[in-house]
Motif scaffolding. Structure first.
Motif: not given
Length: 276
Positions: A59-65, A67-73, A78-80, A138-144
């Motif tokens: 994944p692309e590495l970004v500052p923690p702030r 990262l988008p909020r993870r809404r599980l609906g 959920r994948a995020a 897949a692992y890498g599909d979202f920033p981290a």
């Protein structure tokens, strides 16, 4: 038995960028260690300077702030969340490998512990990566973010500081937040992921306990008191970065004292916007 061999194997595992190759190498390394084919590293030579471990381009590495909020609906939400935990577990593989590689001349039990942790984290990563695939990701599909490894780098100079802060502060945060993640996933109807997180939570308690064990051992070797030393390190490295609430029962099981928990709670209060 080969001491140089275990150092070479640890370096090779750390440097591997492909997650599946790293996981396979960790399993093979621990099997050889348990079979008595490798001896613990000697006090010399010193470890190479710390740097980024092997990891895939994504994944692309970004500052923690960032990262988008993870809404599980939604499945995407959920994948995020699963991806975020998968990334933590991948970092935790490298963390455990570096703990075994970097600090030399310690009792064999120390290396037993951290190679066990590395293998557990590799298994956790595999469980979560497979769950992502089941959901179409897949692992890498979202920033981290890279916060865990940054603290590994900041503590590379001293095993006492590493044991105090990485397993007992950053990794222990998982003990606090995972029960709520499990609850939210169950409410969203994703019991499969919730079951994986239950396995991880159960096994992370002894991982944090390993950090507690070797932090106290290092304090004893230097004839310093563990609890005030822990408070001093928290104040130096973690001011404004400790967040509650804390899973008291899990942290007590992982080797925290009541006084240490009180110090964490005080730092949490001090970091609140309305703290005086």
């Amino acid at each position: 038995m080969s001491a140089s061999g275990v150092l070479e194997r640890l370096e090779a595992c750390i440097d591997l960028a492909r997650p599946d190759a790293k996981v396979d190498a960790v399993h093979a390394l621990r099997a050889d260690w348990q079979a008595g084919q490798l001896s613990e590293p000697p006090a010399r030579p010193a470890a190479r300077p710390i740097g980024p471990p092997g990891r895939p381009e994504r994944p692309e590495l970004v500052p923690p702030r960032a990262l988008p909020r993870r809404r599980l609906g939604s499945v995407d939400g959920r994948a995020a969340l699963i991806h975020a935990v998968t990334h933590i577990e991948f970092n935790a593989i490298n963390l455990a490998l570096d703990a075994a590689y970097r600090f030399r001349g310690l009792p064999r039990a120390y290396y037993d512990d951290w190679l066990r942790v590395a293998e557990d984290e590799a298994r956790h990563f595999t469980l979560l990566a497979r769950r992502l695939e089941e959901l179409g990701y897949a692992y890498g599909d979202f920033p981290a973010h890279n916060g865990l490894w940054e603290m590994v780098e900041d503590t590379a100079h001293d095993v006492l500081v590493r044991m105090a802060l990485v397993p007992r502060v950053l990794e222990a945060r998982g003990l606090d937040v995972t029960p709520d993640m499990i609850r939210r996933l169950e409410e969203a109807g994703d019991s499969d992921t919730a079951d994986i997180l239950r396995v991880i939570l159960d096994e992370e308690v002894p991982h944090v306990a390993i950090g507690s064990r070797w932090f106290r051992w290092a304090c004893e070797q230097r004839d310093v008191d563990a609890e005030p030393t822990f408070r001093e390190l928290l104040g130096h490295y973690m001011r404004g970065r400790v967040k509650g609430p804390f899973n008291v029962d899990a942290r007590l099981a992982a080797g925290f004292s009541s006084d240490e928990l009180a110090a964490l709670e005080a730092l949490d209060r001090a970091g609140q916007p309305d703290a005086r």
